[in-house]
Design a protein around this motif. Structure first.
Motif, PDB file in Angstrom:
ATOM      1  N   GLN A 145       0.877  -1.206  -0.044  1.00  0.00           N
ATOM      2  CA  GLN A 145       0.125   0.185   0.039  1.00  0.00           C
ATOM      3  C   GLN A 145       1.002   1.405  -0.100  1.00  0.00           C
ATOM      4  O   GLN A 145       0.410   2.206  -0.843  1.00  0.00           O
ATOM      5  CB  GLN A 145      -0.974   0.032   1.218  1.00  0.00           C
ATOM      6  CG  GLN A 145      -2.015  -0.883   1.253  1.00  0.00           C
ATOM      7  CD  GLN A 145      -1.569  -2.235   1.911  1.00  0.00           C
ATOM      8  OE1 GLN A 145      -0.520  -2.643   1.600  1.00  0.00           O
ATOM      9  NE2 GLN A 145      -2.608  -3.122   2.564  1.00  0.00           N
ATOM     10  N   ASP A 146       1.788   1.285   0.766  1.00  0.00           N
ATOM     11  CA  ASP A 146       2.856   2.446   0.905  1.00  0.00           C
ATOM     12  C   ASP A 146       3.571   2.436  -0.424  1.00  0.00           C
ATOM     13  O   ASP A 146       3.719   3.655  -0.833  1.00  0.00           O
ATOM     14  CB  ASP A 146       3.541   2.179   2.054  1.00  0.00           C
ATOM     15  CG  ASP A 146       4.675   3.315   2.460  1.00  0.00           C
ATOM     16  OD1 ASP A 146       4.324   4.724   2.442  1.00  0.00           O
ATOM     17  OD2 ASP A 146       6.041   2.884   2.302  1.00  0.00           O
ATOM     18  N   CYS A 147       3.835   1.474  -0.941  1.00  0.00           N
ATOM     19  CA  CYS A 147       4.673   1.580  -2.323  1.00  0.00           C
ATOM     20  C   CYS A 147       3.881   2.027  -3.300  1.00  0.00           C
ATOM     21  O   CYS A 147       4.138   2.826  -4.131  1.00  0.00           O
ATOM     22  CB  CYS A 147       5.184   0.157  -2.731  1.00  0.00           C
ATOM     23  SG  CYS A 147       6.164   0.063  -4.303  1.00  0.00           S
ATOM     24  N   LEU A 148       2.456   1.641  -3.329  1.00  0.00           N
ATOM     25  CA  LEU A 148       1.639   2.062  -4.570  1.00  0.00           C
ATOM     26  C   LEU A 148       1.227   3.622  -4.252  1.00  0.00           C
ATOM     27  O   LEU A 148       1.176   4.230  -5.168  1.00  0.00           O
ATOM     28  CB  LEU A 148       0.289   1.203  -4.233  1.00  0.00           C
ATOM     29  CG  LEU A 148      -0.890   1.626  -5.156  1.00  0.00           C
ATOM     30  CD1 LEU A 148      -0.707   1.696  -6.595  1.00  0.00           C
ATOM     31  CD2 LEU A 148      -2.242   0.883  -4.867  1.00  0.00           C
ATOM     32  N   SER A 149       1.054   4.083  -3.075  1.00  0.00           N
ATOM     33  CA  SER A 149       0.964   5.281  -2.777  1.00  0.00           C
ATOM     34  C   SER A 149       2.125   6.312  -3.263  1.00  0.00           C
ATOM     35  O   SER A 149       1.759   7.355  -3.936  1.00  0.00           O
ATOM     36  CB  SER A 149       0.351   5.835  -1.372  1.00  0.00           C
ATOM     37  OG  SER A 149       0.112   7.205  -1.217  1.00  0.00           O
ATOM     38  N   HIS A 150       3.310   5.843  -2.938  1.00  0.00           N
ATOM     39  CA  HIS A 150       4.201   6.423  -3.468  1.00  0.00           C
ATOM     40  C   HIS A 150       4.536   6.571  -5.066  1.00  0.00           C
ATOM     41  O   HIS A 150       4.799   7.663  -5.629  1.00  0.00           O
ATOM     42  CB  HIS A 150       5.480   5.814  -3.048  1.00  0.00           C
ATOM     43  CG  HIS A 150       6.818   6.396  -3.944  1.00  0.00           C
ATOM     44  ND1 HIS A 150       7.444   7.399  -3.507  1.00  0.00           N
ATOM     45  CD2 HIS A 150       7.529   5.952  -4.600  1.00  0.00           C
ATOM     46  CE1 HIS A 150       8.495   7.577  -4.249  1.00  0.00           C
ATOM     47  NE2 HIS A 150       8.728   6.539  -4.878  1.00  0.00           N
ATOM     48  N   LEU A 151       4.095   5.112  -5.540  1.00  0.00           N
ATOM     49  CA  LEU A 151       4.266   5.233  -7.086  1.00  0.00           C
ATOM     50  C   LEU A 151       3.288   6.182  -7.820  1.00  0.00           C
ATOM     51  O   LEU A 151       3.579   7.195  -8.636  1.00  0.00           O
ATOM     52  CB  LEU A 151       3.757   3.999  -7.708  1.00  0.00           C
ATOM     53  CG  LEU A 151       3.671   3.578  -9.140  1.00  0.00           C
ATOM     54  CD1 LEU A 151       4.071   2.133  -9.404  1.00  0.00           C
ATOM     55  CD2 LEU A 151       2.238   4.020  -9.509  1.00  0.00           C
ATOM     56  N   ILE A 152       2.170   6.604  -7.060  1.00  0.00           N
ATOM     57  CA  ILE A 152       1.240   7.486  -7.658  1.00  0.00           C
ATOM     58  C   ILE A 152       1.578   8.933  -7.482  1.00  0.00           C
ATOM     59  O   ILE A 152       1.601   9.761  -8.307  1.00  0.00           O
ATOM     60  CB  ILE A 152      -0.228   7.232  -7.067  1.00  0.00           C
ATOM     61  CG1 ILE A 152      -0.763   5.987  -7.437  1.00  0.00           C
ATOM     62  CG2 ILE A 152      -1.050   8.463  -7.293  1.00  0.00           C
ATOM     63  CD1 ILE A 152      -2.036   5.445  -6.601  1.00  0.00           C
ATOM     64  N   ALA A 153       1.963   9.244  -6.050  1.00  0.00           N
ATOM     65  CA  ALA A 153       2.452  10.746  -5.929  1.00  0.00           C
ATOM     66  C   ALA A 153       3.620  10.877  -6.771  1.00  0.00           C
ATOM     67  O   ALA A 153       3.983  12.175  -7.192  1.00  0.00           O
ATOM     68  CB  ALA A 153       2.674  10.857  -4.625  1.00  0.00           C
ATOM     69  N   ASP A 154       4.629   9.950  -6.806  1.00  0.00           N
ATOM     70  CA  ASP A 154       5.842  10.285  -7.490  1.00  0.00           C
ATOM     71  C   ASP A 154       5.739  10.344  -9.020  1.00  0.00           C
ATOM     72  O   ASP A 154       6.266  11.479  -9.707  1.00  0.00           O
ATOM     73  CB  ASP A 154       6.829   9.061  -7.412  1.00  0.00           C
ATOM     74  CG  ASP A 154       8.201   9.390  -7.755  1.00  0.00           C
ATOM     75  OD1 ASP A 154       8.856  10.409  -7.518  1.00  0.00           O
ATOM     76  OD2 ASP A 154       8.847   8.643  -8.711  1.00  0.00           O
ATOM     77  N   ASN A 155       4.641   9.751  -9.542  1.00  0.00           N
ATOM     78  CA  ASN A 155       4.479   9.993 -10.863  1.00  0.00           C
ATOM     79  C   ASN A 155       3.696  11.388 -11.429  1.00  0.00           C
ATOM     80  O   ASN A 155       3.740  12.015 -12.372  1.00  0.00           O
ATOM     81  CB  ASN A 155       3.677   8.853 -11.644  1.00  0.00           C
ATOM     82  CG  ASN A 155       4.458   7.677 -11.889  1.00  0.00           C
ATOM     83  OD1 ASN A 155       5.402   7.731 -12.554  1.00  0.00           O
ATOM     84  ND2 ASN A 155       3.907   6.379 -11.590  1.00  0.00           N
ATOM     85  N   LEU A 156       3.057  11.896 -10.238  1.00  0.00           N
ATOM     86  CA  LEU A 156       2.064  12.927 -10.587  1.00  0.00           C
ATOM     87  C   LEU A 156       2.441  14.256 -10.061  1.00  0.00           C
ATOM     88  O   LEU A 156       1.774  15.330 -10.447  1.00  0.00           O
ATOM     89  CB  LEU A 156       0.629  12.772 -10.051  1.00  0.00           C
ATOM     90  CG  LEU A 156      -0.231  11.484 -10.401  1.00  0.00           C
ATOM     91  CD1 LEU A 156      -1.627  11.306  -9.744  1.00  0.00           C
ATOM     92  CD2 LEU A 156      -0.213  11.591 -11.997  1.00  0.00           C
ATOM     93  N   GLU A 157       3.341  14.128  -9.652  1.00  0.00           N
ATOM     94  CA  GLU A 157       4.082  15.411  -8.817  1.00  0.00           C
ATOM     95  C   GLU A 157       4.490  16.609  -9.799  1.00  0.00           C
ATOM     96  O   GLU A 157       4.698  16.232 -10.974  1.00  0.00           O
ATOM     97  CB  GLU A 157       5.538  15.078  -8.467  1.00  0.00           C
ATOM     98  CG  GLU A 157       6.193  16.263  -7.476  1.00  0.00           C
ATOM     99  CD  GLU A 157       7.544  15.901  -6.730  1.00  0.00           C
ATOM    100  OE1 GLU A 157       7.911  16.715  -5.713  1.00  0.00           O
ATOM    101  OE2 GLU A 157       7.910  14.894  -6.858  1.00  0.00           O
ATOM    102  N   SER A 158       4.010  17.695  -9.578  1.00  0.00           N
ATOM    103  CA  SER A 158       4.103  18.770 -10.507  1.00  0.00           C
ATOM    104  C   SER A 158       4.220  20.078  -9.853  1.00  0.00           C
ATOM    105  O   SER A 158       4.286  20.272  -8.600  1.00  0.00           O
ATOM    106  CB  SER A 158       2.767  18.685 -11.381  1.00  0.00           C
ATOM    107  OG  SER A 158       1.578  19.237 -10.499  1.00  0.00           O
ATOM    108  N   ASN A 159       4.176  21.042 -10.816  1.00  0.00           N
ATOM    109  CA  ASN A 159       4.344  22.529 -10.277  1.00  0.00           C
ATOM    110  C   ASN A 159       3.111  22.952  -9.417  1.00  0.00           C
ATOM    111  O   ASN A 159       3.294  23.889  -8.564  1.00  0.00           O
ATOM    112  CB  ASN A 159       4.706  23.542 -11.273  1.00  0.00           C
ATOM    113  CG  ASN A 159       5.925  23.204 -12.109  1.00  0.00           C
ATOM    114  OD1 ASN A 159       6.949  22.946 -11.380  1.00  0.00           O
ATOM    115  ND2 ASN A 159       6.145  23.632 -13.282  1.00  0.00           N
ATOM    116  N   TYR A 160       1.977  22.163  -9.688  1.00  0.00           N
ATOM    117  CA  TYR A 160       0.630  22.627  -8.844  1.00  0.00           C
ATOM    118  C   TYR A 160       0.590  21.726  -7.343  1.00  0.00           C
ATOM    119  O   TYR A 160      -0.041  22.340  -6.909  1.00  0.00           O
ATOM    120  CB  TYR A 160      -0.133  22.521  -9.911  1.00  0.00           C
ATOM    121  CG  TYR A 160      -0.203  23.301 -11.224  1.00  0.00           C
ATOM    122  CD1 TYR A 160      -0.355  24.741 -11.256  1.00  0.00           C
ATOM    123  CD2 TYR A 160       0.311  22.364 -12.264  1.00  0.00           C
ATOM    124  CE1 TYR A 160       0.284  25.230 -12.447  1.00  0.00           C
ATOM    125  CE2 TYR A 160       0.518  23.105 -13.469  1.00  0.00           C
ATOM    126  CZ  TYR A 160       0.519  24.408 -13.422  1.00  0.00           C
ATOM    127  OH  TYR A 160       0.463  25.106 -14.586  1.00  0.00           O
TER     128      TYR A 160
END
Length: 228
Positions: free
Chosen positions: A47-62
């Protein structure tokens, strides 16, 4: 209670295998140690790995990483099906993609799998009524992965998006379980309809590369749509 116990056992088994495979990668490719640690080994659970995967991929200037972790953590904590679907998607890649020889590969390398997990977060917020957040996630996924899935679309589990580039899935589309989609598949409307206007794909369907399925039509279980 029994279902939850079975899920915990299945999750633990898959996660243990992913950790084992990630350690082998680091032994064989020391230059990738930092990459593999960040993606896999620094996390205490799937679960922790999945949440990181999503946040890491979607990180942006916003939205920064920490904000996106809060968004993905909340969705995963409040919707068990997100983790269940992730496990089944990993197994779908391993079972149905001849090039996928390890459970860890989708989490590290496969943009179809990763785009799908991000969609599942957008779908959670769409169902919750937070439409603009859902659209925002859809936009980020489309920009990063060239995969455009409307957050209101309904997609089952055990999904294989092989290569995935150019996949488009419309707002009222429904995709069953254990479906395989190759690159450039479109599940779209005809441009002449309102309301429920997108295809309904049954369980176990294979959609070949470049297949265009348009309009509110039903594709039966285990059908195969030829490439192009």
């Amino acid at each position: 209670m029994v279902q939850n116990l079975n899920l915990l056992k299945k999750t633990s088994k898959i996660w243990s295998k992913i950790l084992e495979e990630s350690r082998e990668i680091k032994k064989k490719e020391p230059l990738l140690k930092s990459f593999v640690d960040k993606k896999i080994n620094q996390h205490h659970s799937l679960q922790d790995c999945l949440s990181h995967l999503i946040a890491d991929n979607l990180e942006s200037n916003y939205l920064n990483y920490n904000e996106l972790r809060q968004i993905s953590d909340f969705a995963i904590d409040n919707e068990n099906e997100i983790v269940v679907s992730c496990i089944e998607d990993v197994l779908a890649n391993f079972d149905r993609d001849p090039a996928c020889t390890r459970f860890v590969n989708p989490l590290l390398y496969y943009k179809g799998f990763q785009a799908l997990q991000c969609y599942r977060i957008a779908h959670f917020y769409s169902n919750k009524g937070e439409i603009d957040l859902a659209y925002f996630i859809q936009m980020l996924v489309s920009n990063k992965f060239s995969v455009d899935i409307h957050p209101a679309a309904s997609i089952g589990k055990g999904i294989l998006m092989d290569h995935a580039h150019g996949i488009v899935i419309g707002e009222t589309a429904k995709v069953g379980n254990n479906v395989s989609l190759l690159h450039s598949v479109t599940l779209g409307g005809t441009g002449k309809e309102e309301g429920d206007r997108h295809p309904k794909i049954g369980n176990g369907v294979l959609l070949g590369a470049g297949a265009k399925v348009l309009g509110n039509i039903n594709i039966g279980n285990c059908a195969k749509i030829a490439s192009g």
